[in-house]
Design a protein around this motif. Structure first.
Motif, PDB file in Angstrom:
ATOM      1  N   PRO A  52      -4.016  14.231 -34.130  1.00 13.95           N
ATOM      2  CA  PRO A  52      -3.238  13.187 -33.600  1.00 13.95           C
ATOM      3  C   PRO A  52      -1.729  13.462 -32.821  1.00 13.95           C
ATOM      4  O   PRO A  52      -1.162  14.447 -33.494  1.00 13.95           O
ATOM      5  N   ASN A  53      -1.520  12.935 -31.660  1.00 13.44           N
ATOM      6  CA  ASN A  53      -0.136  13.489 -30.878  1.00 13.44           C
ATOM      7  C   ASN A  53       0.868  12.557 -31.393  1.00 13.44           C
ATOM      8  O   ASN A  53       1.078  11.276 -30.809  1.00 13.44           O
ATOM      9  N   ARG A  54       1.838  13.111 -32.152  1.00 15.23           N
ATOM     10  CA  ARG A  54       3.027  12.079 -32.539  1.00 15.23           C
ATOM     11  C   ARG A  54       4.020  12.098 -31.540  1.00 15.23           C
ATOM     12  O   ARG A  54       4.888  11.183 -31.650  1.00 15.23           O
ATOM     13  N   ASP A  55       3.882  12.808 -30.400  1.00 18.73           N
ATOM     14  CA  ASP A  55       4.984  12.897 -29.519  1.00 18.73           C
ATOM     15  C   ASP A  55       4.400  12.015 -28.167  1.00 18.73           C
ATOM     16  O   ASP A  55       4.782  12.148 -26.882  1.00 18.73           O
ATOM     17  N   LEU A  56       3.433  11.344 -28.293  1.00 17.79           N
ATOM     18  CA  LEU A  56       2.680  10.403 -27.332  1.00 17.79           C
ATOM     19  C   LEU A  56       3.815   9.527 -26.613  1.00 17.79           C
ATOM     20  O   LEU A  56       4.186   8.576 -27.565  1.00 17.79           O
ATOM     21  N   SER A  57       4.144   9.678 -25.522  1.00 13.19           N
ATOM     22  CA  SER A  57       5.349   8.612 -24.991  1.00 13.19           C
ATOM     23  C   SER A  57       4.664   7.407 -24.558  1.00 13.19           C
ATOM     24  O   SER A  57       3.565   6.995 -24.659  1.00 13.19           O
ATOM     25  N   ILE A  58       5.614   6.425 -24.718  1.00 12.86           N
ATOM     26  CA  ILE A  58       5.524   4.962 -24.349  1.00 12.86           C
ATOM     27  C   ILE A  58       4.484   4.639 -23.374  1.00 12.86           C
ATOM     28  O   ILE A  58       3.404   4.143 -23.055  1.00 12.86           O
ATOM     29  N   ALA A  59       4.997   5.407 -22.163  1.00 15.01           N
ATOM     30  CA  ALA A  59       4.455   5.141 -20.731  1.00 15.01           C
ATOM     31  C   ALA A  59       3.081   5.800 -20.738  1.00 15.01           C
ATOM     32  O   ALA A  59       1.927   5.125 -20.407  1.00 15.01           O
ATOM     33  N   PHE A  81       1.017 -13.605 -28.105  1.00 14.42           N
ATOM     34  CA  PHE A  81       0.285 -12.819 -27.366  1.00 14.42           C
ATOM     35  C   PHE A  81       0.767 -11.394 -26.968  1.00 14.42           C
ATOM     36  O   PHE A  81      -0.149 -10.376 -27.405  1.00 14.42           O
ATOM     37  N   GLU A  82       1.885 -11.150 -26.704  1.00 12.15           N
ATOM     38  CA  GLU A  82       2.579 -10.029 -26.417  1.00 12.15           C
ATOM     39  C   GLU A  82       2.648  -9.252 -27.445  1.00 12.15           C
ATOM     40  O   GLU A  82       2.615  -7.924 -27.353  1.00 12.15           O
ATOM     41  N   MET A  83       3.204  -9.798 -28.576  1.00 14.55           N
ATOM     42  CA  MET A  83       3.263  -8.991 -29.873  1.00 14.55           C
ATOM     43  C   MET A  83       2.048  -8.474 -30.280  1.00 14.55           C
ATOM     44  O   MET A  83       1.912  -7.268 -30.603  1.00 14.55           O
ATOM     45  N   ASP A  84       0.917  -9.401 -30.257  1.00 17.59           N
ATOM     46  CA  ASP A  84      -0.416  -8.913 -30.887  1.00 17.59           C
ATOM     47  C   ASP A  84      -0.904  -7.827 -29.827  1.00 17.59           C
ATOM     48  O   ASP A  84      -1.760  -6.830 -30.238  1.00 17.59           O
ATOM     49  N   THR A  85      -0.544  -7.868 -28.529  1.00 16.44           N
ATOM     50  CA  THR A  85      -1.156  -6.844 -27.560  1.00 16.44           C
ATOM     51  C   THR A  85      -0.438  -5.528 -27.817  1.00 16.44           C
ATOM     52  O   THR A  85      -1.334  -4.520 -27.696  1.00 16.44           O
ATOM     53  N   ILE A  86       0.824  -5.363 -28.132  1.00 19.07           N
ATOM     54  CA  ILE A  86       1.390  -4.108 -28.625  1.00 19.07           C
ATOM     55  C   ILE A  86       0.892  -3.643 -29.837  1.00 19.07           C
ATOM     56  O   ILE A  86       0.293  -2.407 -29.923  1.00 19.07           O
ATOM     57  N   ARG A  87       0.583  -4.539 -30.636  1.00 12.77           N
ATOM     58  CA  ARG A  87      -0.209  -4.044 -32.046  1.00 12.77           C
ATOM     59  C   ARG A  87      -1.794  -3.607 -31.650  1.00 12.77           C
ATOM     60  O   ARG A  87      -1.995  -2.601 -32.430  1.00 12.77           O
ATOM     61  N   SER A  88      -2.535  -4.222 -30.742  1.00 15.19           N
ATOM     62  CA  SER A  88      -3.598  -3.707 -30.431  1.00 15.19           C
ATOM     63  C   SER A  88      -3.556  -2.166 -29.594  1.00 15.19           C
ATOM     64  O   SER A  88      -4.702  -1.520 -29.879  1.00 15.19           O
ATOM     65  N   VAL A  89      -2.388  -1.968 -28.960  1.00 15.10           N
ATOM     66  CA  VAL A  89      -2.421  -0.592 -28.394  1.00 15.10           C
ATOM     67  C   VAL A  89      -2.115   0.346 -29.442  1.00 15.10           C
ATOM     68  O   VAL A  89      -3.080   1.454 -29.289  1.00 15.10           O
ATOM     69  N   VAL A  90      -1.566   0.178 -30.504  1.00 12.16           N
ATOM     70  CA  VAL A  90      -1.452   0.880 -31.399  1.00 12.16           C
ATOM     71  C   VAL A  90      -2.782   1.281 -32.303  1.00 12.16           C
ATOM     72  O   VAL A  90      -3.045   2.283 -32.614  1.00 12.16           O
ATOM     73  N   LEU A 129      -2.930   8.810 -32.324  1.00 14.71           N
ATOM     74  CA  LEU A 129      -1.886   8.728 -33.382  1.00 14.71           C
ATOM     75  C   LEU A 129      -2.575   8.677 -34.677  1.00 14.71           C
ATOM     76  O   LEU A 129      -3.772   8.474 -34.870  1.00 14.71           O
ATOM     77  N   ASP A 130      -1.472   8.945 -35.591  1.00 16.19           N
ATOM     78  CA  ASP A 130      -1.766   9.050 -37.111  1.00 16.19           C
ATOM     79  C   ASP A 130      -2.505   7.921 -37.805  1.00 16.19           C
ATOM     80  O   ASP A 130      -1.754   6.693 -37.168  1.00 16.19           O
TER      81      ASP A 130
END
Length: 293
Positions: free
Chosen positions: A75-82, A161-170, A179-180
């Motif tokens: 897992p890449n802990r340094d994966l950038s947001i973009a 919706f937007e909050m849950d979308t960010i959770r789904s990205v993780v 990601l770990d």
């Protein structure tokens, strides 16, 4: 003679597979390959997750049969947001037949991505390993204090919706081993029971239809009758065809056509929200309108 499968074969990086369901669980059938790869349970009832696990199974079998080398993927802990958003958009932008989403959904993801990247810059959050429950809660608070480009406040449903979308990205990045697993988290979002969408009463609908009849706006009267008696979305009504209507059984068949290459080539693809068709009863008022038409 065995019954032909309804599922089209899927070509992964190394082998050809066919997906099928048993007891509502997805399985992968690789027996058409040489060597015979057998059948394997993917251990999920979700179609998108099944496609993700199929790729993992394909890679595993490729290593077993000497078609690929073992790759040490940590897992890449340094994966950038973009970079994380880019990976998700590429994954969601796959063809619909292999689990991708339609263009309208991609637009919604893009809008969330753009705002989230701005928020992360303000918060000095650079990598996805820094995105946790508290980060997403702060993002929701930030949205509630701001206005969108029309000058209005964001609705509670939009914020959720937007909050849950960010959770789904993780979740996607963890499942994809970017990601770990410790980065995964849940959100306790309260479902909004309130809506400012107005529901017309029967008397109001009758009055609108009578007004259209008096003014000879017959096309609008037909539209209002169809929407009021079926509950169809306006886009579904717009793409309704005569072959979708069965007067003998008194039903309307709304078919999802996202997997039809012919309709996609013609530019007349009809999609439904649940990604599957449904049957609607044909109201007698609508039958009368159809006779007029």
């Amino acid at each position: 003679m065995p019954r032909p499968s309804k599922q089209q074969p899927i070509m992964c990086d190394h082998f050809l597979w066919r997906l099928f369901k048993r007891d509502n669980v997805w399985y992968a059938d690789g027996r058409m390959n040489n060597p015979n790869l057998g059948k394997h349970s993917l251990g999920t009832r979700d179609r998108v997750e099944a496609h993700n696990r199929l790729r993992e199974l394909d890679s595993k079998k490729a290593v077993e049969h000497g078609k690929a080398e073992v790759v040490d993927s940590k897992p890449n802990r340094d994966l950038s947001i973009a970079a994380g958003w880019k990976q998700l958009m590429e994954h969601r932008g796959r063809p619909v037949v292999v689990g991708g989403v339609n263009s309208e959904t991609i637009k919604r993801y893009r809008a969330v991505r753009d705002k989230h990247i701005v928020f992360c810059r303000k918060q000095h959050v650079e990598t996805w390993s820094q995105v946790d429950r508290r980060h997403v809660e702060k993002y929701g608070e930030w949205l509630s204090r701001n206005r969108h480009r029309r000058g209005q406040r964001y609705a509670p449903r939009t914020i959720a919706f937007e909050m849950d979308t960010i959770r789904s990205v993780v979740k996607y990045l963890v499942d994809d081993n970017q990601l770990d697993a410790s980065c995964r988290f849940t959100l306790g979002l309260a479902k909004s029971e309130e809506s400012d969408t107005y529901c017309f009463r029967r008397e109001e609908v009758d009055a609108m239809i009578a007004f259209c009849a008096a003014k000879k706006f017959h096309w609008l009267r037909w539209v209002l009758t169809a929407l009021a008696t079926t509950g169809m979305r306006i886009g579904e009504l717009e793409t309704l065809r005569w072959q979708d209507i069965d007067l003998e059984s008194n039903t309307i068949w709304i078919k999802d056509e996202r997997h039809s290459s012919r309709k996609r080539h013609l530019g007349h693809v009809r999609t439904t929200k649940g990604k599957r068709g449904r049957t609607l009863p044909l109201n007698k008022s609508l039958r009368k309108v159809l006779r007029e038409m």
